[in-house]
Motif scaffolding. Structure first.
Motif, PDB file in Angstrom:
ATOM      1  N   PHE A 211      -1.085  -2.439   4.599  1.00  0.00           N
ATOM      2  CA  PHE A 211      -1.219  -1.059   4.164  1.00  0.00           C
ATOM      3  C   PHE A 211      -0.282  -0.137   4.940  1.00  0.00           C
ATOM      4  O   PHE A 211      -0.609   1.003   5.241  1.00  0.00           O
ATOM      5  N   GLY A 212       0.920  -0.644   5.270  1.00  0.00           N
ATOM      6  CA  GLY A 212       2.000   0.216   5.697  1.00  0.00           C
ATOM      7  C   GLY A 212       2.037   0.664   7.141  1.00  0.00           C
ATOM      8  O   GLY A 212       2.723   1.630   7.461  1.00  0.00           O
ATOM      9  N   SER A 213       1.359  -0.053   8.053  1.00  0.00           N
ATOM     10  CA  SER A 213       1.388   0.370   9.457  1.00  0.00           C
ATOM     11  C   SER A 213       2.241  -0.543  10.328  1.00  0.00           C
ATOM     12  O   SER A 213       2.108  -0.564  11.552  1.00  0.00           O
ATOM     13  N   GLU A 214       3.156  -1.301   9.703  1.00  0.00           N
ATOM     14  CA  GLU A 214       3.945  -2.273  10.460  1.00  0.00           C
ATOM     15  C   GLU A 214       4.910  -1.629  11.441  1.00  0.00           C
ATOM     16  O   GLU A 214       5.428  -2.298  12.339  1.00  0.00           O
ATOM     17  N   GLY A 215       5.144  -0.337  11.308  1.00  0.00           N
ATOM     18  CA  GLY A 215       6.046   0.339  12.231  1.00  0.00           C
ATOM     19  C   GLY A 215       5.425   0.675  13.566  1.00  0.00           C
ATOM     20  O   GLY A 215       6.110   1.177  14.462  1.00  0.00           O
ATOM     21  N   PHE A 216       4.140   0.367  13.734  1.00  0.00           N
ATOM     22  CA  PHE A 216       3.435   0.670  14.974  1.00  0.00           C
ATOM     23  C   PHE A 216       3.128  -0.606  15.737  1.00  0.00           C
ATOM     24  O   PHE A 216       2.977  -1.675  15.151  1.00  0.00           O
ATOM     25  N   SER A 217       3.003  -0.467  17.040  1.00  0.00           N
ATOM     26  CA  SER A 217       2.672  -1.605  17.895  1.00  0.00           C
ATOM     27  C   SER A 217       1.390  -1.305  18.660  1.00  0.00           C
ATOM     28  O   SER A 217       1.204  -0.200  19.172  1.00  0.00           O
ATOM     29  N   ASP A 218       0.501  -2.275  18.704  1.00  0.00           N
ATOM     30  CA  ASP A 218      -0.747  -2.149  19.470  1.00  0.00           C
ATOM     31  C   ASP A 218      -0.790  -3.341  20.421  1.00  0.00           C
ATOM     32  O   ASP A 218      -1.415  -4.359  20.137  1.00  0.00           O
ATOM     33  N   PRO A 219      -0.114  -3.254  21.569  1.00  0.00           N
ATOM     34  CA  PRO A 219       0.110  -4.420  22.413  1.00  0.00           C
ATOM     35  C   PRO A 219      -1.147  -5.011  23.042  1.00  0.00           C
ATOM     36  O   PRO A 219      -1.122  -6.162  23.477  1.00  0.00           O
ATOM     37  N   GLY A 233      -0.950 -12.275  -0.860  1.00  0.00           N
ATOM     38  CA  GLY A 233      -1.094 -12.107  -2.296  1.00  0.00           C
ATOM     39  C   GLY A 233      -2.509 -11.797  -2.739  1.00  0.00           C
ATOM     40  O   GLY A 233      -2.712 -11.258  -3.838  1.00  0.00           O
ATOM     41  N   ASN A 234      -3.508 -12.122  -1.929  1.00  0.00           N
ATOM     42  CA  ASN A 234      -4.896 -11.881  -2.310  1.00  0.00           C
ATOM     43  C   ASN A 234      -5.362 -10.450  -2.068  1.00  0.00           C
ATOM     44  O   ASN A 234      -6.489 -10.109  -2.415  1.00  0.00           O
ATOM     45  N   VAL A 235      -4.525  -9.625  -1.452  1.00  0.00           N
ATOM     46  CA  VAL A 235      -4.889  -8.221  -1.267  1.00  0.00           C
ATOM     47  C   VAL A 235      -4.546  -7.448  -2.538  1.00  0.00           C
ATOM     48  O   VAL A 235      -3.385  -7.391  -2.941  1.00  0.00           O
ATOM     49  N   ARG A 236      -5.553  -6.863  -3.169  1.00  0.00           N
ATOM     50  CA  ARG A 236      -5.368  -6.048  -4.359  1.00  0.00           C
ATOM     51  C   ARG A 236      -5.576  -4.591  -3.950  1.00  0.00           C
ATOM     52  O   ARG A 236      -6.711  -4.099  -3.877  1.00  0.00           O
ATOM     53  N   HIS A 237      -4.501  -3.909  -3.681  1.00  0.00           N
ATOM     54  CA  HIS A 237      -4.566  -2.561  -3.131  1.00  0.00           C
ATOM     55  C   HIS A 237      -5.339  -1.602  -4.030  1.00  0.00           C
ATOM     56  O   HIS A 237      -5.989  -0.671  -3.544  1.00  0.00           O
ATOM     57  N   GLU A 238      -5.282  -1.826  -5.324  1.00  0.00           N
ATOM     58  CA  GLU A 238      -5.911  -0.911  -6.263  1.00  0.00           C
ATOM     59  C   GLU A 238      -7.442  -0.988  -6.265  1.00  0.00           C
ATOM     60  O   GLU A 238      -8.108  -0.213  -6.966  1.00  0.00           O
ATOM     61  N   LEU A 239      -8.018  -1.879  -5.473  1.00  0.00           N
ATOM     62  CA  LEU A 239      -9.476  -1.951  -5.359  1.00  0.00           C
ATOM     63  C   LEU A 239     -10.040  -0.964  -4.339  1.00  0.00           C
ATOM     64  O   LEU A 239     -11.239  -0.672  -4.347  1.00  0.00           O
ATOM     65  N   TYR A 240      -9.198  -0.409  -3.469  1.00  0.00           N
ATOM     66  CA  TYR A 240      -9.682   0.364  -2.326  1.00  0.00           C
ATOM     67  C   TYR A 240      -9.692   1.863  -2.623  1.00  0.00           C
ATOM     68  O   TYR A 240      -8.711   2.433  -3.100  1.00  0.00           O
ATOM     69  N   ASP A 241     -10.814   2.491  -2.311  1.00  0.00           N
ATOM     70  CA  ASP A 241     -10.945   3.939  -2.472  1.00  0.00           C
ATOM     71  C   ASP A 241     -10.405   4.697  -1.265  1.00  0.00           C
ATOM     72  O   ASP A 241      -9.868   5.793  -1.410  1.00  0.00           O
ATOM     73  N   ALA A 242     -10.593   4.152  -0.074  1.00  0.00           N
ATOM     74  CA  ALA A 242     -10.131   4.802   1.149  1.00  0.00           C
ATOM     75  C   ALA A 242      -9.687   3.745   2.136  1.00  0.00           C
ATOM     76  O   ALA A 242     -10.087   2.574   2.044  1.00  0.00           O
ATOM     77  N   MET A 243      -8.836   4.153   3.076  1.00  0.00           N
ATOM     78  CA  MET A 243      -8.313   3.235   4.072  1.00  0.00           C
ATOM     79  C   MET A 243      -8.353   3.903   5.443  1.00  0.00           C
ATOM     80  O   MET A 243      -8.047   5.093   5.576  1.00  0.00           O
ATOM     81  N   HIS A 244      -8.741   3.120   6.452  1.00  0.00           N
ATOM     82  CA  HIS A 244      -8.729   3.569   7.843  1.00  0.00           C
ATOM     83  C   HIS A 244      -7.892   2.594   8.662  1.00  0.00           C
ATOM     84  O   HIS A 244      -8.003   1.370   8.489  1.00  0.00           O
ATOM     85  N   TRP A 245      -7.071   3.139   9.532  1.00  0.00           N
ATOM     86  CA  TRP A 245      -6.293   2.344  10.476  1.00  0.00           C
ATOM     87  C   TRP A 245      -6.841   2.627  11.869  1.00  0.00           C
ATOM     88  O   TRP A 245      -6.918   3.792  12.298  1.00  0.00           O
ATOM     89  N   VAL A 246      -7.206   1.575  12.604  1.00  0.00           N
ATOM     90  CA  VAL A 246      -7.915   1.726  13.878  1.00  0.00           C
ATOM     91  C   VAL A 246      -7.222   0.882  14.939  1.00  0.00           C
ATOM     92  O   VAL A 246      -6.910  -0.290  14.698  1.00  0.00           O
ATOM     93  N   ASP A 247      -6.996   1.452  16.116  1.00  0.00           N
ATOM     94  CA  ASP A 247      -6.343   0.678  17.180  1.00  0.00           C
ATOM     95  C   ASP A 247      -7.364  -0.131  17.981  1.00  0.00           C
ATOM     96  O   ASP A 247      -8.581  -0.041  17.754  1.00  0.00           O
ATOM     97  N   THR A 323      -2.615  12.538   4.213  1.00  0.00           N
ATOM     98  CA  THR A 323      -2.414  12.467   2.766  1.00  0.00           C
ATOM     99  C   THR A 323      -1.258  11.548   2.391  1.00  0.00           C
ATOM    100  O   THR A 323      -1.048  11.271   1.220  1.00  0.00           O
ATOM    101  N   SER A 324      -0.504  11.109   3.378  1.00  0.00           N
ATOM    102  CA  SER A 324       0.664  10.270   3.122  1.00  0.00           C
ATOM    103  C   SER A 324       0.826   9.271   4.248  1.00  0.00           C
ATOM    104  O   SER A 324       0.496   9.549   5.412  1.00  0.00           O
ATOM    105  N   LEU A 325       1.358   8.108   3.929  1.00  0.00           N
ATOM    106  CA  LEU A 325       1.634   7.116   4.959  1.00  0.00           C
ATOM    107  C   LEU A 325       2.684   7.607   5.950  1.00  0.00           C
ATOM    108  O   LEU A 325       2.765   7.098   7.068  1.00  0.00           O
ATOM    109  N   HIS A 326       3.453   8.592   5.558  1.00  0.00           N
ATOM    110  CA  HIS A 326       4.438   9.168   6.478  1.00  0.00           C
ATOM    111  C   HIS A 326       3.758   9.848   7.666  1.00  0.00           C
ATOM    112  O   HIS A 326       4.371  10.022   8.724  1.00  0.00           O
ATOM    113  N   ASP A 327       2.481  10.222   7.497  1.00  0.00           N
ATOM    114  CA  ASP A 327       1.743  10.919   8.553  1.00  0.00           C
ATOM    115  C   ASP A 327       0.870   9.973   9.381  1.00  0.00           C
ATOM    116  O   ASP A 327       0.147  10.425  10.274  1.00  0.00           O
ATOM    117  N   LEU A 328       0.930   8.703   9.072  1.00  0.00           N
ATOM    118  CA  LEU A 328       0.110   7.711   9.774  1.00  0.00           C
ATOM    119  C   LEU A 328       0.422   7.699  11.264  1.00  0.00           C
ATOM    120  O   LEU A 328       1.588   7.713  11.667  1.00  0.00           O
TER     121      LEU A 328
END
Length: 357
Positions: A211-219, A233-247, A323-328
């Motif tokens: 879900f687009g957070s590969e530019g970050f590192s959590d060592p 391939g088994n991830v179907r993005h269109e099934l998700y209503d909301a997403m959280h990224w947690v370190d 509101t955008s992955l650019h702000d992640l």
């Protein structure tokens, strides 16, 4: 009304250990927050896949099934092979510890373990390359492809039936780590066949490509079973209503908090999901929130629970609403995904407001 009052206890004599460990314990943590606590959740995926492969005649008893795993699926597949008279070969992640490896070997699985690495992408790529080498050498192997073959969705229909029976009334939100996509996807699809309004909230670590957070590192951590550095391939993005990224630090706060507040010893991905589910449940008191706790905390005993005095307090933690992955941005971001394909999400999405009704 408590879960104990709702579901009368029953005594069952199981025919194999897989039947005993696959079903979760349902625990009401709060008024609208229910934990589905598993010992090994992926037994559903492994059993469903193996049974279907045998039914189709794709594999036969005595044949060897091979796959790559960070640990939970490896044990589930080895147990399914034990039950149905199949052989098992695991390409094990660097996160597979001595305890897990001993269990696999006793069950009859052979194990290739990758060399130590703090690079999740390198670890996953090495495992896939090793599988390909084995397939080139041996014609009797069947590659389970847990990351890509949607046969792993099938087993979770049984879990959906259980959830529908246990939680029949209030509007439902499912909160779970994404991982390969099969557990949340395999659960939500049959639930939505009954009720299209069931929400799905996914949890990802920073550093995951899914879900687009590969530019970050959590060592500090490789959070096994929750993210990926390669395409699944088994991830179907269109099934998700909301997403959280947690370190890692926030996932640790959730895991220790779950133990402290509710005496539940669960894995690091469950800790991250507990943190997210608590936030969602507080914002949407009229909805029941089902938190998926995929495994126990044993493999995180030293890296997380022995350091419990370092853990942040979950009550004071809040996500950055984007509101955008650019702000992640770490340590915790949240966004309304709105059941979009990955190619369109995050361009004009609505800001996360604690979920939608």
């Amino acid at each position: 009304m408590t879960m104990t009052e709702t579901l009368a206890p029953t005594a069952v004599v199981h025919q194999h250990i897989t039947d005993a460990v696959k079903a979760p314990d349902l625990i009401r943590l709060d008024g609208n927050l229910v934990l589905a606590r598993f010992e090994t959740m992926k037994v559903y995926a492994a059993l469903g896949a193996v049974r279907e492969l045998l039914r189709r005649g794709t594999v036969r008893p005595g044949q060897t099934l091979v796959d790559s795993s960070s640990g939970i699926y490896a044990l589930a597949l080895a147990m399914a092979c034990h039950r149905y008279g199949l052989r098992c070969h695991i390409i094990a992640s660097t996160t597979v510890d001595a305890t897990m490896r001993a269990q696999l070997e006793i069950l009859g699985a052979t194990v290739d373990r990758m060399p130590p690495s703090q690079d999740l992408r390198l670890d996953q790529e090495r495992r896939v390359q090793r599988v390909r080498e084995l397939l080139a050498e041996r014609s009797d192997l069947h590659w389970m492809r847990q990351y890509h073959d949607d046969i792993h969705y099938l087993g979770y229909r049984e879990l959906a039936e259980l959830v529908s029976t246990a939680l029949p009334s209030a509007p439902l939100t499912v909160v779970g780590s994404v991982g390969t996509g099969s557990s949340t996807g395999g659960l939500i699809e049959p639930l939505r066949q009954r009720d299209p309004s069931v929400r799905l909230v996914g949890v990802q670590p920073f550093g995951s490509i899914t879900f687009g957070s590969e530019g970050f590192s959590d060592p500090e951590a490789i959070i096994a079973g929750i993210g990926s550095s390669i395409h699944f391939g088994n991830v179907r993005h269109e099934l998700y209503d909301a997403m959280h990224w947690v370190d890692f630090r926030h996932a640790m706060a959730g895991a220790v908090g779950l133990m402290r507040d509710h005496a539940v010893f669960a894995g690091l991905s469950t800790g991250a999901t507990y943190l997210v589910a608590g936030r969602e449940a507080a914002a949407n008191p009229h909805r029941t929130h089902l938190l998926i706790g995929a495994d126990t905390g044993h493999r995180y005993a030293e890296r997380v629970f022995a350091r419990h005095h370092e853990a942040l307090r979950p009550d004071g933690l809040r996500p950055k609403e984007i509101t955008s992955l650019h702000d992640l941005a770490p340590p915790w971001s949240a966004m309304e995904w709105q059941r979009q394909p990955y190619s369109t999400a995050g361009k004009d999405g609505q800001a996360w407001k604690g979920g939608q009704s």
